[in-house]
Design an enzyme around this catalytic site. Structure first.
Site, PDB file in Angstrom:
ATOM      1  N   ASP A 171       0.826  -1.212   0.000  1.00 26.24           N
ATOM      2  CA  ASP A 171       0.000   0.000   0.000  1.00 26.24           C
ATOM      3  C   ASP A 171       0.857   1.257   0.000  1.00 26.24           C
ATOM      4  O   ASP A 171       0.608   2.190   0.758  1.00 26.24           O
ATOM      5  CB  ASP A 171      -0.951  -0.001   1.205  1.00 26.24           C
ATOM      6  N   ASP A 200      -1.822  -2.665  -3.971  1.00 28.85           N
ATOM      7  CA  ASP A 200      -2.115  -1.229  -3.953  1.00 28.85           C
ATOM      8  C   ASP A 200      -0.832  -0.449  -4.228  1.00 28.85           C
ATOM      9  O   ASP A 200      -0.058  -0.136  -3.324  1.00 28.85           O
ATOM     10  CB  ASP A 200      -2.764  -0.782  -2.639  1.00 28.85           C
ATOM     11  N   TYR A 203      -2.219   4.302  -6.337  1.00 25.19           N
ATOM     12  CA  TYR A 203      -3.385   5.076  -5.875  1.00 25.19           C
ATOM     13  C   TYR A 203      -3.785   6.157  -6.878  1.00 25.19           C
ATOM     14  O   TYR A 203      -4.350   7.183  -6.511  1.00 25.19           O
ATOM     15  CB  TYR A 203      -3.153   5.671  -4.481  1.00 25.19           C
ATOM     16  N   ASN A 237      -7.052  -3.614  -4.378  1.00 28.74           N
ATOM     17  CA  ASN A 237      -8.255  -2.979  -4.920  1.00 28.74           C
ATOM     18  C   ASN A 237      -7.925  -1.735  -5.740  1.00 28.74           C
ATOM     19  O   ASN A 237      -8.649  -1.384  -6.668  1.00 28.74           O
ATOM     20  CB  ASN A 237      -9.242  -2.623  -3.799  1.00 28.74           C
ATOM     21  N   HIS A 322      -3.808  -9.460  -0.788  1.00 23.39           N
ATOM     22  CA  HIS A 322      -3.995  -8.049  -0.412  1.00 23.39           C
ATOM     23  C   HIS A 322      -4.891  -7.864   0.824  1.00 23.39           C
ATOM     24  O   HIS A 322      -4.528  -7.181   1.772  1.00 23.39           O
ATOM     25  CB  HIS A 322      -4.557  -7.249  -1.580  1.00 23.39           C
ATOM     26  N   HIS A 332     -11.771  -1.987   6.936  1.00 21.28           N
ATOM     27  CA  HIS A 332     -11.843  -3.175   6.076  1.00 21.28           C
ATOM     28  C   HIS A 332     -12.108  -4.434   6.894  1.00 21.28           C
ATOM     29  O   HIS A 332     -11.682  -5.525   6.523  1.00 21.28           O
ATOM     30  CB  HIS A 332     -10.540  -3.340   5.267  1.00 21.28           C
ATOM     31  N   HIS A 359      -3.703  -3.687   2.621  1.00 15.20           N
ATOM     32  CA  HIS A 359      -5.066  -3.146   2.605  1.00 15.20           C
ATOM     33  C   HIS A 359      -5.375  -2.272   3.824  1.00 15.20           C
ATOM     34  O   HIS A 359      -5.879  -1.166   3.679  1.00 15.20           O
ATOM     35  CB  HIS A 359      -6.071  -4.289   2.480  1.00 15.20           C
ATOM     36  N   VAL A 360      -5.127  -2.777   5.023  1.00 14.51           N
ATOM     37  CA  VAL A 360      -5.327  -1.984   6.237  1.00 14.51           C
ATOM     38  C   VAL A 360      -4.037  -1.213   6.483  1.00 14.51           C
ATOM     39  O   VAL A 360      -2.959  -1.818   6.587  1.00 14.51           O
ATOM     40  CB  VAL A 360      -5.673  -2.884   7.434  1.00 14.51           C
ATOM     41  N   HIS A 361      -4.154   0.109   6.590  1.00 16.41           N
ATOM     42  CA  HIS A 361      -2.956   0.951   6.589  1.00 16.41           C
ATOM     43  C   HIS A 361      -2.367   1.083   7.983  1.00 16.41           C
ATOM     44  O   HIS A 361      -2.354   2.153   8.600  1.00 16.41           O
ATOM     45  CB  HIS A 361      -3.273   2.312   5.981  1.00 16.41           C
TER      46      HIS A 361
END
Ligand SMILES: [Fe+2]
Length: 471
Positions: A171, A200, A203, A237, A322, A332, A359-361
């Site tokens: 990410d 990711d 962006y 995503n 991801h 999420h 995915h989870v930042h």
């Protein structure tokens, strides 16, 4: 009473002082740790287009956005990719080694695509084949116009005791924090020989009409690493770029054109799920945003792939995906649940060592747990300790424009060994068939500081409890 009050007040101040002076101390909670590290709250902003990290190389038709990844399943081939803007030029790569300075030539192809009102440059992909293992190769792109030279080292031959070090980034995006993460990784003395990237990328889809110029800037930003060591790509995503409101209905269009991966070498039919073998590791890349239900191509591929994993040759079984299956942040939450239900029994059966997700930042590491006892009648629906299960690590903390995930579910679930809302990267150092050292590095520390770590004991060769919290 007054004295007692002062004493209590003094004690409170003392505790607060200790916590302030030792910001890295973690608070023990239900066996796991929620870090008390206090990160400066600041907005996470994309670097402006004129930033130095985005500058195009000078010279007519100079190749840019150079990146490499494995070109076969074991690293005797390498895909070299780059973009030219003025004209197609030649999709040729010249390459040589110290032992064999005679320049060899590989020929690739170039592609273009349109996305709404954006027209891509000429995207070149060229596979160098018949490489020697564990050898430094120099390569040159831009043949015929402005040339640029880079180098990479091929992975060692697959062998159960060959050490190898992976970097882990997810990410990333292209903010000032993203730049810190990449710089932090590059300056880590234990820097990886390849990067396992958990999805990711740019962006770009956060911009109006998914402004694909931000795919180009991202490619230029990360070139300082991606041109020199293979990055193993997972789709997230933000690679979907599915936008029917602007008639862009081909999922993954920019990613598919820009990032080629060796999916066919492992019998996959799409570049979103595949496997590679490097040194002593078998790495499976899964696709959270491609179908994975029963009878789907991804399901059938994974069902056939797992029995092929030979732990006598590749002791370490690593999965990249991801969307995390276990995540105790508020973001999420449960998005990875349906894939977990489909595949977790296989991961336990085949004793996956570790699953990396993004995915989870934020950062989180789990205990070895599984949740496969449930059926529709027994109600056994809680995760429990399981030494045949993987450790789940969420490394979606690269620093992208969406900012940090700060809200956690409370209390911390028992399965969560360590969690912290900071940006950073991780390193997995495989030592031999039994031991691997894992470390996570938050951006705010000096480069050598390890904020979280554990020794992994291989699930096939040394399957003893390697929990860092409770035994
Ligand atoms: Fe994501």
């Amino acid at each position: 009473m007054e004295g007692a009050k002062s004493c209590s007040c003094f004690a409170t101040i003392s505790v607060a002082l200790v916590l302030l002076l030792l910001p890295n101390v973690a608070v023990v909670c239900h066996g796991g740790k929620t870090s008390t590290f206090i990160r400066k709250v600041e907005k996470t902003e994309d670097m402006p287009l004129h930033s130095d990290v985005f500058v195009s190389p000078s010279g007519y038709n100079a190749p840019q956005q150079v990146h490499i990844t494995l070109g076969d399943q074991v690293g005797r081939a390498m895909i070299v990719s780059w973009v030219t803007l003025d004209e197609p030029g030649k999709s040729l790569v010249h390459y040589w080694s110290d032992d064999c300075p005679h320049k060899r030539v590989a020929k690739g192809n170039h592609f273009t695509y349109r996305y709404f009102n954006y027209s891509s440059g000429f995207i070149h992909h060229c596979t160098l084949r018949d490489l020697e293992f564990n050898t430094k190769y120099y390569y040159e792109v831009g043949i015929g116009h402005t040339t640029r030279q880079f180098w990479f080292v091929t992975p060692p031959e697959v062998h159960p005791d060959t050490p190898y070090t992976f970097g882990l980034i997810g990410d990333l995006g292209q903010t000032f924090d993203s730049n810190k993460t990449l710089a932090h990784y590059e300056s880590n003395p234990h820097k990886g020989q390849a990067v396992l990237y958990v999805g990711d990328l740019s962006y770009a889809d956060n911009y109006p009409n998914h402004d694909n110029v931000r795919w180009d800037t991202w490619g230029r930003f990360v070139e300082r690493s991606t041109a020199y060591q293979p990055w193993i790509w997972t789709t997230g995503n933000h690679e979907l770029d599915y936008a029917p409101e602007i008639d862009e209905t081909e999922p993954f269009k920019p990613f598919r054109h820009r990032y080629h991966v060796p999916y066919q070498a492992s019998g996959s039919t799409e570049p979103f799920w595949y496997s590679i073998k490097i040194a002593s590791a078998h790495i499976i890349v899964l696709a959270s945003y491609s179908a994975y239900g029963k009878y789907t191509p991804q399901y059938e591929w994974l069902e056939a792939e797992l029995p092929k994993v030979d732990r006598t040759k590749t002791p370490w079984l690593i999965v990249l995906v991801h969307s995390p299956w276990y995540n105790s942040y508020s973001y999420h939450y449960m998005e990875g649940e349906t894939m977990r239900v489909m595949f977790e029994p296989w991961f336990v059966k085949y004793k996956v060592d570790v699953v990396f997700a993004g995915h989870v930042h934020a950062y989180e590491r789990s205990e070895r747990i599984s949740n496969i006892g449930y059926n529709i009648t027994n109600g056994r629906c809680g995760p429990s300790k399981d030494q045949s299960a993987p450790v789940y690590i969420n490394i979606g903390d690269g620093g992208n424009i969406e900012g940090l995930a700060r809200n956690m579910t409370n209390p911390q679930p028992e399965y969560s060994a360590y969690r912290e809302a900071s940006f950073g990267h991780a390193i997995l150092e495989i030592k031999n068939r039994t031991h691997a050292h894992y470390s996570w590095h938050r951006n705010e520390d000096e480069y050598a500081v390890t904020a979280d770590s554990m020794w992994f004991f291989n699930r096939h060769w040394h399957p003893v409890d390697d929990s860092t919290t409770t035994k």
